[in-house]
Enzyme design. Structure first.
Site, PDB file in Angstrom:
ATOM      1  N   ASN A   1       0.870  -1.177   0.000  1.00  0.00           N
ATOM      2  CA  ASN A   1       0.000   0.000   0.000  1.00  0.00           C
ATOM      3  C   ASN A   1       0.912   1.233   0.000  1.00  0.00           C
ATOM      4  OD1 ASN A   1      -1.847   1.999   0.451  1.00  0.00           O
ATOM      5  ND2 ASN A   1      -2.390   1.348   2.531  1.00  0.00           N
ATOM      6  N   TRP A   2       1.013   1.845  -1.176  1.00  0.00           N
ATOM      7  CA  TRP A   2       1.944   2.975  -1.297  1.00  0.00           C
ATOM      8  C   TRP A   2       1.401   4.258  -0.677  1.00  0.00           C
ATOM      9  CZ3 TRP A   2       4.423   2.819  -6.924  1.00  0.00           C
ATOM     10  CH2 TRP A   2       5.097   1.604  -7.072  1.00  0.00           C
ATOM     11  N   LYS A   3       0.136   4.274  -0.329  1.00  0.00           N
ATOM     12  CA  LYS A   3      -0.500   5.467   0.249  1.00  0.00           C
ATOM     13  C   LYS A   3      -0.237   6.693  -0.641  1.00  0.00           C
ATOM     14  CE  LYS A   3      -0.248   3.255   4.729  1.00  0.00           C
ATOM     15  NZ  LYS A   3      -0.140   3.358   6.168  1.00  0.00           N
TER      16      LYS A   3
ATOM     17  N   HIS B   1      -9.378   1.030   4.493  1.00  0.00           N
ATOM     18  CA  HIS B   1      -8.148   1.245   5.279  1.00  0.00           C
ATOM     19  C   HIS B   1      -8.459   2.197   6.432  1.00  0.00           C
ATOM     20  CE1 HIS B   1      -4.103   2.443   6.395  1.00  0.00           C
ATOM     21  NE2 HIS B   1      -3.701   1.328   5.808  1.00  0.00           N
TER      22      HIS B   1
ATOM     23  N   GLU C   1      -6.967   4.618   7.591  1.00  0.00           N
ATOM     24  CA  GLU C   1      -6.756   6.051   7.298  1.00  0.00           C
ATOM     25  C   GLU C   1      -7.966   6.616   6.557  1.00  0.00           C
ATOM     26  OE1 GLU C   1      -2.962   5.508   5.410  1.00  0.00           O
ATOM     27  OE2 GLU C   1      -2.063   5.045   7.352  1.00  0.00           O
TER      28      GLU C   1
ATOM     29  N   GLU D   1      -5.520  -4.945  10.285  1.00  0.00           N
ATOM     30  CA  GLU D   1      -4.526  -3.905  10.547  1.00  0.00           C
ATOM     31  C   GLU D   1      -4.878  -3.202  11.856  1.00  0.00           C
ATOM     32  OE1 GLU D   1      -2.488  -2.695   6.612  1.00  0.00           O
ATOM     33  OE2 GLU D   1      -4.093  -1.299   7.035  1.00  0.00           O
TER      34      GLU D   1
ATOM     35  N   GLY E   1       1.820   3.089  10.999  1.00  0.00           N
ATOM     36  CA  GLY E   1       2.634   4.293  10.968  1.00  0.00           C
ATOM     37  C   GLY E   1       3.246   4.622  12.321  1.00  0.00           C
TER      38      GLY E   1
ATOM     39  N   SER F   1       2.770  -1.874  10.184  1.00  0.00           N
ATOM     40  CA  SER F   1       4.224  -1.903  10.411  1.00  0.00           C
ATOM     41  C   SER F   1       4.823  -3.292  10.214  1.00  0.00           C
ATOM     42  CB  SER F   1       4.570  -1.321  11.776  1.00  0.00           C
ATOM     43  OG  SER F   1       4.176   0.042  11.821  1.00  0.00           O
TER      44      SER F   1
ATOM     45  N   GLY G   1       2.910  -1.229   4.443  1.00  0.00           N
ATOM     46  CA  GLY G   1       2.933   0.220   4.272  1.00  0.00           C
ATOM     47  C   GLY G   1       4.326   0.701   3.877  1.00  0.00           C
ATOM     48  N   GLY G   2       5.005   1.377   4.802  1.00  0.00           N
ATOM     49  CA  GLY G   2       6.298   2.004   4.525  1.00  0.00           C
ATOM     50  C   GLY G   2       7.311   1.088   3.846  1.00  0.00           C
TER      51      GLY G   2
HETATM   52  C1  3PY Z   1       0.960   0.171   7.380  1.00  0.00           C
HETATM   53  O1  3PY Z   1       1.619  -0.859   7.557  1.00  0.00           O
HETATM   54  O2  3PY Z   1       1.310   1.265   7.816  1.00  0.00           O
HETATM   55  C2  3PY Z   1      -0.287   0.115   6.620  1.00  0.00           C
HETATM   56  O3  3PY Z   1      -1.149   0.917   6.860  1.00  0.00           O
HETATM   57  C3  3PY Z   1      -0.460  -0.860   5.528  1.00  0.00           C
HETATM   58  O4  3PY Z   1      -1.673  -0.668   4.864  1.00  0.00           O
END
Ligand code: 3PY
Length: 250
Positions: A9-11, A94, A96, A166, A172, A212, A233-234
């Site tokens: 997930n590149w956000k 998600h 967020e 999640e 994050g 994470s 994520g990151g």
């Molecule tokens: C994370 O790992 O920060 C995520 O939100 C993956 O979607």
């Protein structure tokens, strides 16, 4: 048959040049794997990603979509628009999106219906907040998210659903659920689905861990019988880390 999935997930990261560079680096190093590898760039880079991954096993997903077919929804993107550029997978729900864009189980249920009507595969996110975990309400919270957004679906729809657990407190923040915490709640999620739809649907359901998940902790998380991969994520923004995570699933 239950599939393994590693999804990035590149956000809201990576412009067109950076997206092309990351895809090239991933394709160069992509290992043989039993997992489906998914990347979810931002809307504006989806067409580019589809083009750059053509002929590769990598699947391109959207991070969101609207429930309406079309109309006066400024700034939104419809399922047909995604389909037209070759995208047939989307992340939905998600945390967020739930937190910053007021998405609710009710609006997500509508998005799920639209995505399924268009033949999409859905990576549907669930997870509790820190206060809910501290109050030992995490089981209750994920159960109600699943019930409210997905339990209206007919049984056959479940082959198009991947769940991503999640925990919001691990997104994050650098915090991760321990492998034991992940296994405990993934098993609970599978049981919740089994109680409603039966053992076969639940056994075939892919349940990802997100929050994470990184190159260091992925192998221990994926070693659990009910953790079928990760929504990353990151670490999905760094080619070598994402490749290490893919290797961790085998
Ligand atoms: C994370 O790992 O920060 C995520 O939100 C993956 O979607």
């Amino acid at each position: 048959m239950r599939k393994k999935v590693i999804a990035g997930n590149w956000k809201m990261n990576n412009d067109a040049t950076q997206s092309a560079q990351l895809i090239a680096a991933l394709l160069e190093k992509l290992p043989q794997t039993q997992a489906e590898v998914v990347i979810a760039p931002s809307f504006v880079n989806l067409a580019l990603a589809v083009e750059k991954t053509k002929g590769s096993p990598m699947i391109v997903a959207a991070q969101n979509m609207h429930f309406a077919e079309k109309g006066a929804f400024t700034g939104e993107v419809s399922a047909s628009m995604l389909e037209a550029i070759g995208v047939k997978t989307t992340i939905l729900g998600h945390s967020e999106r739930r937190e910053y864009f007021n998405e609710t189980d009710e609006s997500l249920a509508k998005k799920v219906d639209t995505a399924l009507a268009h033949g999409f595969r859905i990576i549907f996110c669930i997870g509790e907040k820190l206060a809910e975990r501290k109050a030992a309400k995490h089981f209750e919270v994920v159960k109600s998210q699943i019930q409210n957004a997905l339990f209206h679906l007919p049984q056959e729809a479940w082959k198009h659903i991947v769940l991503a657990y999640e925990p919001v407190w691990a997104i994050g923040t650098g915090e991760t659920a321990t492998p034991e915490q992940a296994q405990e709640i993934h098993a609970f999620i599978r049981k919740t689905v089994a109680d409603k739809y039966g053992k076969t649907v639940a056994d075939d359901l892919t349940i990802l861990y997100g929050g994470s998940c990184n190159a260091k902790n992925a192998a221990a998380l994926f070693a659990n019988p009910d953790v079928d991969g990760g929504l990353i994520g990151g670490a999905a923004l760094v080619a070598d880390d994402f490749i290490t995570i893919i290797k961790a699933i085998g």
